[in-house]
Design an enzyme around this catalytic site. Sequence first.
Site, mmCIF file in Angstrom:
data_model
loop_
_atom_site.group_PDB
_atom_site.id
_atom_site.type_symbol
_atom_site.label_atom_id
_atom_site.label_comp_id
_atom_site.label_asym_id
_atom_site.label_seq_id
_atom_site.Cartn_x
_atom_site.Cartn_y
_atom_site.Cartn_z
ATOM 1 N N ASP A 195 0.893 -1.250 0.023
ATOM 2 C CA ASP A 195 -0.032 0.131 0.025
ATOM 3 C C ASP A 195 0.813 1.204 -0.144
ATOM 4 O O ASP A 195 2.030 1.178 -0.109
ATOM 5 C CB ASP A 195 -0.849 -0.146 1.245
ATOM 6 C CG ASP A 195 -2.436 0.394 0.771
ATOM 7 O OD1 ASP A 195 -2.540 1.764 0.615
ATOM 8 O OD2 ASP A 195 -3.285 -0.340 0.705
ATOM 9 N N HIS A 235 -3.680 5.322 3.861
ATOM 10 C CA HIS A 235 -4.495 4.348 3.173
ATOM 11 C C HIS A 235 -4.156 3.037 3.539
ATOM 12 O O HIS A 235 -5.218 2.413 3.641
ATOM 13 C CB HIS A 235 -4.334 4.568 1.605
ATOM 14 C CG HIS A 235 -5.288 3.844 0.728
ATOM 15 N ND1 HIS A 235 -4.727 2.507 -0.013
ATOM 16 C CD2 HIS A 235 -6.639 4.022 0.400
ATOM 17 C CE1 HIS A 235 -5.858 2.229 -0.641
ATOM 18 N NE2 HIS A 235 -6.742 2.837 -0.554
ATOM 19 N N SER A 413 -10.791 -0.195 -2.795
ATOM 20 C CA SER A 413 -9.834 -0.465 -1.723
ATOM 21 C C SER A 413 -10.031 -1.215 -0.695
ATOM 22 O O SER A 413 -9.287 -1.826 0.060
ATOM 23 C CB SER A 413 -9.162 1.143 -1.401
ATOM 24 O OG SER A 413 -8.226 1.501 -2.571
#
Length: 557
Positions: A195, A235, A413
């Site tokens: 990520d 994220h 995601s």
Amino acid sequence: MGLDRFTAFVPTATNRTYWILVIGLLICTASFGQNRKYLVLLRDKANSPYSISQPEKFLSQRSILRRQKQNIAVLERDLPVNPSYLTQLQQAGAKIWFQSRWLNAVLVETTDATLATIQKLSFVKGVEFGRSLANTRAGVSERSTSTNITNAASKFGEVTPLNYGLSQTQISQLGVDKMHQQGYHGEGILIGVLDAGFLNANKVSFLKPLFDENRVLATYDFVKKETSVYEDDSHGLSCLSAIAATADNQLYGTAYKASFVLLRTEDAATERQIEEANWLFGAEYADSVGVDVISSSLGYSEFDDPTTSYTYANMDGKTALSTRAAQIATETGMVVVAAAGNEGSDAWHYLSAPSDAASVLAIGAVTQTRQRALFSSFGPSADKRIKPDLAALGQGTVVGSPGGQIVQGNGTSFATPLVAGLVAGFWQANPRLTATQVTEALRRSGSQYNTPDDQLGYGIPNFELASTLAKSFTQLLIYPSPFSDEEPLRVQWGEIEANVPLDATLTSVAGKIVWQGRYLSSGMTSFMLPGPGLSAGVYILTLISGDKKRTTKVLKL
């Protein structure tokens, strides 16, 4: 001359041409001397000090055991780059960043002039894509440590605060509540998360048990070339929380007792092909330390430099750099779970790399009512394979934020790590299965397996149904049908006796033998027939092990 004098100079008609030439020469000279990053491809691994007979020299014991369990051989492509080649590249003036075993390549930082010298070396095959993957930036501007998840809206999807967690929906949609009730929470499974960063993951309360129990086994940042991953983008933290969080009455991850390797491969501030190279290095790292499942909520299609962007035709399972890496990762015995993309409402509404890889589980997003989220990217792959493969809650997904709050997020995601956790628990419950069988069982458990489409693929997977299907895998499973060069024919036969050879023969309908193979296992034989070189048509596959014999027709596209 100083900048002020140069900018104050006003060219006349007689000297304008002269100064245009001078400025052009200065620009060209600066460009030619600028450091750039290139993925240099090498011709061979000749005279390597490494050998496939001694994999412990470059793979962990866990990685070796993962292969052995699935009857996967260590191949030449698993060997590291020849150290003598690295030395010669350095002597030529290149700075070495990372090397790729699978592609037999080296990421170097160098000027165009030095690159020209490098390309003349006898062992150098060329440069990936024939161009630089990125300019080297001095003093890269990173996101502030005050970054919160909403900063990633344009690239990863948007989120809004949540007063009270509703993770029951995302758990029960997949049947993970039943998985947990049966005692499977991911224990003993190693998940690699690739990520953009895991901001404050080591500080937030909902991940405290993960760190208290030392279940983060390794971390690495391939953007900065360092080990810490906790001060960059958030994220990855939110994606990790969908698998690993434990917050009573708010959020439980789908495999909250699994172990993890956290890898930063993405620079959230940019979109360049160097990030695909980082994905490759991250996947190889995951392989080498023995990861079982890769969860990747990253996708590549359009880049900051439009001339390097992919087209839909490139989403064919074999063109994009990250796609090729993901496919190889699955062939080492890992299950790769990748986000299909959030471009369903955009001009580019197709899936993105690496989710187009044939053996990767590409994940779409659904709402709480099990309908496709409008932003979820469409398939199929450019070569018309079913994509996405599966789907999970991606609109209103409950995740954690770097400030320690529980929030809601939108995006494939967040659907992706939910499925990655399902994979971990399902594999824990069915440890004799191979990665290929795990992938196939979950596909077959999809809510629309019999009527797949280009929006949600085979649909929403289910733990209990996949577990029922897994029982049949202990007998004989031959798939896919038909098979192709991109998706070779795979055979799993679990009812044969231990240490009894299995002989496989593929013949044409005219009776001509086109392929033969012999295998020996401890009772679960799994192998893949070579697809390339076979003409399209019908073949007869014969399997013999002791007193057991199976014969079936198979179709090659």
